[in-house]
Write a protein that holds these residues in place. Structure first.
Motif, mmCIF file in Angstrom:
data_model
loop_
_atom_site.group_PDB
_atom_site.id
_atom_site.type_symbol
_atom_site.label_atom_id
_atom_site.label_comp_id
_atom_site.label_asym_id
_atom_site.label_seq_id
_atom_site.Cartn_x
_atom_site.Cartn_y
_atom_site.Cartn_z
ATOM 1 N N LEU A 8 12.521 -0.960 11.836
ATOM 2 C CA LEU A 8 11.422 -1.793 11.343
ATOM 3 C C LEU A 8 11.398 -1.805 9.815
ATOM 4 C CD1 LEU A 8 8.606 -0.798 13.873
ATOM 5 C CD2 LEU A 8 9.727 -3.037 13.683
ATOM 6 N N SER A 9 11.595 -0.641 9.206
ATOM 7 C CA SER A 9 11.495 -0.600 7.747
ATOM 8 C C SER A 9 12.716 -1.250 7.090
ATOM 9 C CB SER A 9 11.326 0.836 7.257
ATOM 10 O OG SER A 9 12.534 1.528 7.428
ATOM 11 N N GLN A 10 13.806 -1.365 7.835
ATOM 12 C CA GLN A 10 14.969 -2.051 7.270
ATOM 13 C C GLN A 10 14.941 -3.548 7.602
ATOM 14 O OE1 GLN A 10 18.590 -0.187 6.611
ATOM 15 N NE2 GLN A 10 18.148 1.613 7.845
ATOM 16 N N GLY A 11 13.806 -4.009 8.097
ATOM 17 C CA GLY A 11 13.622 -5.449 8.284
ATOM 18 C C GLY A 11 14.245 -6.009 9.545
ATOM 19 N N HIS A 12 14.328 -5.194 10.591
ATOM 20 C CA HIS A 12 14.853 -5.732 11.844
ATOM 21 C C HIS A 12 13.866 -6.768 12.388
ATOM 22 C CE1 HIS A 12 17.793 -5.451 15.113
ATOM 23 N NE2 HIS A 12 16.801 -5.834 15.875
#
Ligand code: HEM
Lengths: 123, 326
Positions: free
Chosen positions: B217-221
């Motif tokens: 989530l934090s890597q923008g998935h």
């Protein structure tokens, strides 16, 4: 007509990659032979399926007949016989058909697999 | 002259010699079979030096990132330091101090550790934690390197578990333990951002999954992320509040708590986590899967996922066998 090897005509390593999951799925769902493939790490097994396909597609490999004997000896001890080799060759053909490979090439692949039968069955 | 360093030995590589040939010629027992870069029997790991790209052909991305390679097709141009995948001495032992201990449910302890040296890990990998020099156990990391300052573990108390019993009953904040790691190839790899992810975990198998989800989530998935966490009864679930918060925060995240026992209150789904998952998402073609927890669950789910269309290279798994989690 062409000077290309069977392996090249099939599409080389890319063809092996395309075939491996389909073939392995067929083998695992084939009640005649699936028992031989249980209890092994699936990931490792998938790599070995690639080795098998590369060989059957006429690709580059370093296996000798002796390697095939040794590699399947533990399976022969568990009852591996002609009917199982037939099943593998059948699943291989079905895989290639699914990928749209011409019958003429499928026959050549089957012939390569066939040529190892006695080694695989250690006789 | 190129040299290959293995354990305490240094070997010179002959012209046109592979790392496999070099090592076996010098009596190092590297297992091998096909000698053409396919069967992966001769898998090794580089601990120093630069690997030629061709030596990593066909390996799973998570192995490539950890410098695994196939010795039979490795022809390096520069010096290389190598190890077998199960060589234990590859990583140094790092001291770490316990910052906090907090029960997540009746059986599972949240352990927060401050490492005395930086440790380079990915969410979902595991470390080994040592009670003393010869007694250690593997625990998965629930923390995310760029999100959390410290390492987080979820330690389940096992019946007769020596290390888990010690962690639950005796270990105190402020004490320093030794850890080694990280290890494991069950983690999120950025890229293919819109691929759907399915995460299935039982018991403390949630630890790596919680890390992997927050990492993704934090890597923008952007693709859908479905978590199926299973237990027999309500007492076995944990972090339910945190996970429901994540659901509210991210529209692409879905949390399905599954109960395999009799009593299934409103808001929970009846059934084993992997059964529920494969019922809800029957066609797994193009999905990426993460399977963590009980070895039987992992084995069954891996097979089912593959037969339901998932590609082998998209299945990441971590089976918690008993010596690993006790
Ligand atoms: C038709 C001819 C066959 C050929 C050319 C062939 C070829 C191969 C090759 C190249 C490997 C990899 C060996 C390695 O590098 O370790 C292998 C492994 C294997 N084969 Fe075959 N095979 C054949 C038939 C069969 C049959 C009929 C079965 C069982 C129904 C079978 C079951 C296996 C299994 C289970 C392995 C993995 C063994 C292990 O993990 O140690 N093979 N085969």
């Amino acid at each position: 007509m062409s000077e290309q090897s069977l392996y090249e005509q099939l599409g080389g390593e890319a063809a092996v990659n395309a075939a491996v999951d389909i073939f392995y799925r067929k083998v695992l769902s084939d009640d005649r032979i699936s028992a031989f493939f249980e209890d092994v790490d699936m990931e490792k097994q998938a790599a070995k399926q690639k080795a098998f396909l590369t060989m059957a597609f006429g690709g580059p490999h370093n296996y000798t007949g002796l390697d095939m004997r040794k590699g399947h000896a533990h399976l022969v001890a568990r009852g591996l016989n002609d009917s199982h080799v037939d099943a593998v060759i059948e699943d291989l053909g079905a895989t290639l058909r699914e990928l749209g490979v011409k019958e003429e090439l499928i026959a050549q692949v089957a012939a390569i697999a066939e040529s190892t039968r006695n080694d695989v069955l250690d006789r | 002259m190129t040299t290959i360093r293995y354990a305490n030995d240094k070997f010179e590589l002959e012209p046109n010699e592979s790392v496999l040939e070099c090592l076996t010629n010098h009596g190092v027992p590297v297992p091998f079979s096909c000698r053409s870069g396919v069967c992966q029997t001769c898998l090794m790991r580089a601990t120093g030096g630069k690997l030629p790209e061709t030596s990593q052909q066909g390996l799973k991305d998570s192995l490539k990132l950890q410098n695994y390679f196939l010795a039979c097709v490795c022809y390096p141009d520069a010096d290389l330091e190598v190890a077998l995948p199960d060589d234990k001495d590859v990583q140094a032992v790092i001291p770490a101090t316990v910052l906090s201990l907090k029960l997540l449910n009746a059986e599972i302890m949240h352990v927060e550790l401050v490492c005395h040296e930086p440790i380079d890990y990915r969410a979902g990998q595991f470390i080994n934690l040592f009670q003393h020099q010869t007694l250690g156990r593997s625990y998965s990391l629930a923390s995310v390197p760029h999100e959390d300052d410290h390492l987080h573990l979820h330690v389940r108390r096992l019946p007769q578990g020596r290390v888990s019993g010690w962690i639950h009953d005796e270990l105190r904040p402020g004490e320093t333990v030794e850890i080694r790691g990280p290890g494991g190839d069950c983690f999120y790899i950025p890229g293919n951002n819109d691929q759907g992810l399915i995460l299935i975990g039982t018991g403390s198998g949630l630890a790596p999954l919680y890390g992997i989800i927050r990492d993704a989530l934090s890597q923008g998935h952007t693709g859908p992320i479905h978590l199926f966490h299973g237990s027999r009864d309500l007492n076995g679930l944990y972090l339910t509040g945190e996970l429901r918060d994540l659901v509210n925060q991210y529209s692409n995240f879905n949390y399905v708590p599954c109960l395999s026992g009799e009593d299934v209150p409103h808001g929970y789904v009846a059934g084993r986590a992997h059964d529920v998952a494969f019922q809800q998402i029957p066609n797994l073609k193009n999905w990426r899967l993460f399977l963590c927890g009980h070895p039987d669950m992992v084995k069954t789910a891996k097979m089912k996922a593959f037969l339901a269309g998932a590609s082998m290279k998209d299945i990441y798994a971590d089976a918690f066998n008993v010596s690993k989690s006790s």
